[in-house]
Design a protein around this motif. Sequence first.
Motif, PDB file in Angstrom:
ATOM      1  N   LEU A 132      53.960  -6.638  51.345  1.00  0.00           N
ATOM      2  CA  LEU A 132      54.722  -6.126  50.201  1.00  0.00           C
ATOM      3  C   LEU A 132      54.622  -4.610  50.089  1.00  0.00           C
ATOM      4  N   ILE A 133      53.449  -4.066  50.349  1.00  0.00           N
ATOM      5  CA  ILE A 133      53.274  -2.608  50.296  1.00  0.00           C
ATOM      6  C   ILE A 133      54.109  -1.941  51.377  1.00  0.00           C
ATOM      7  N   LEU A 134      54.022  -2.436  52.602  1.00  0.00           N
ATOM      8  CA  LEU A 134      54.794  -1.840  53.692  1.00  0.00           C
ATOM      9  C   LEU A 134      56.291  -1.983  53.462  1.00  0.00           C
ATOM     10  N   ARG A 135      56.705  -3.112  52.923  1.00  0.00           N
ATOM     11  CA  ARG A 135      58.115  -3.323  52.621  1.00  0.00           C
ATOM     12  C   ARG A 135      58.596  -2.314  51.581  1.00  0.00           C
ATOM     13  N   GLU A 136      57.806  -2.091  50.551  1.00  0.00           N
ATOM     14  CA  GLU A 136      58.192  -1.136  49.508  1.00  0.00           C
ATOM     15  C   GLU A 136      58.227   0.288  50.046  1.00  0.00           C
ATOM     16  N   VAL A 137      57.272   0.646  50.872  1.00  0.00           N
ATOM     17  CA  VAL A 137      57.278   1.982  51.488  1.00  0.00           C
ATOM     18  C   VAL A 137      58.545   2.161  52.310  1.00  0.00           C
ATOM     19  N   ARG A 138      58.895   1.146  53.059  1.00  0.00           N
ATOM     20  CA  ARG A 138      60.105   1.218  53.890  1.00  0.00           C
ATOM     21  C   ARG A 138      61.363   1.291  53.038  1.00  0.00           C
ATOM     22  N   ARG A 139      61.408   0.517  51.963  1.00  0.00           N
ATOM     23  CA  ARG A 139      62.567   0.556  51.060  1.00  0.00           C
ATOM     24  C   ARG A 139      62.734   1.944  50.454  1.00  0.00           C
ATOM     25  N   ARG A 140      61.636   2.518  49.986  1.00  0.00           N
ATOM     26  CA  ARG A 140      61.701   3.863  49.381  1.00  0.00           C
ATOM     27  C   ARG A 140      62.132   4.898  50.408  1.00  0.00           C
ATOM     28  N   GLY A 141      61.637   4.741  51.631  1.00  0.00           N
ATOM     29  CA  GLY A 141      62.032   5.661  52.696  1.00  0.00           C
ATOM     30  C   GLY A 141      63.526   5.585  52.972  1.00  0.00           C
TER      31      GLY A 141
END
Length: 146
Positions: A132-141
């Motif tokens: 979930l953390i990596l997914r959110e980082v990728r979404r924000r990017g």
Amino acid sequence: MYETLFSLSSPAMVFWILLIVLPFWRVTRWLANSAIFPIYLAALYAVGIIAAILSNGLGFVSDFNSSEGIIRLLSNPDFALIVWIHVLCFDQAVGHYVYRDNMEHRYVPLPLQSVLLFFVLMFGPVGFLCYLILREVRRRGKRSAG
């Protein structure tokens, strides 16, 4: 009976291996889309918990509100096996979610997806949190780049 249910739960490990090692294989994709393994584990759990309720009643629920009660429940081998199938089922459901979500959106590369799925298998909530953390980082990017 509970040992039999435990033994019957072991084929779910095959699906974990497919998710982790062969994520692109059409059989893996079909199994993930059908959700057959979480359904199978849920059915095993249902048989076990219904049997436990029929033989012991619902009194064990009162043990859920204290650490001593949980320890008492888990010290019962039959109940511990039912709880283990419960854990397997939820880990499998979370693994399905991570696999299907990432295969659709490609938030993380497949080798990292495999590592995360291994973490979900071995450490459940930690693997899910990492995804979930990596997914959110990728979404924000993607949002800031777009």
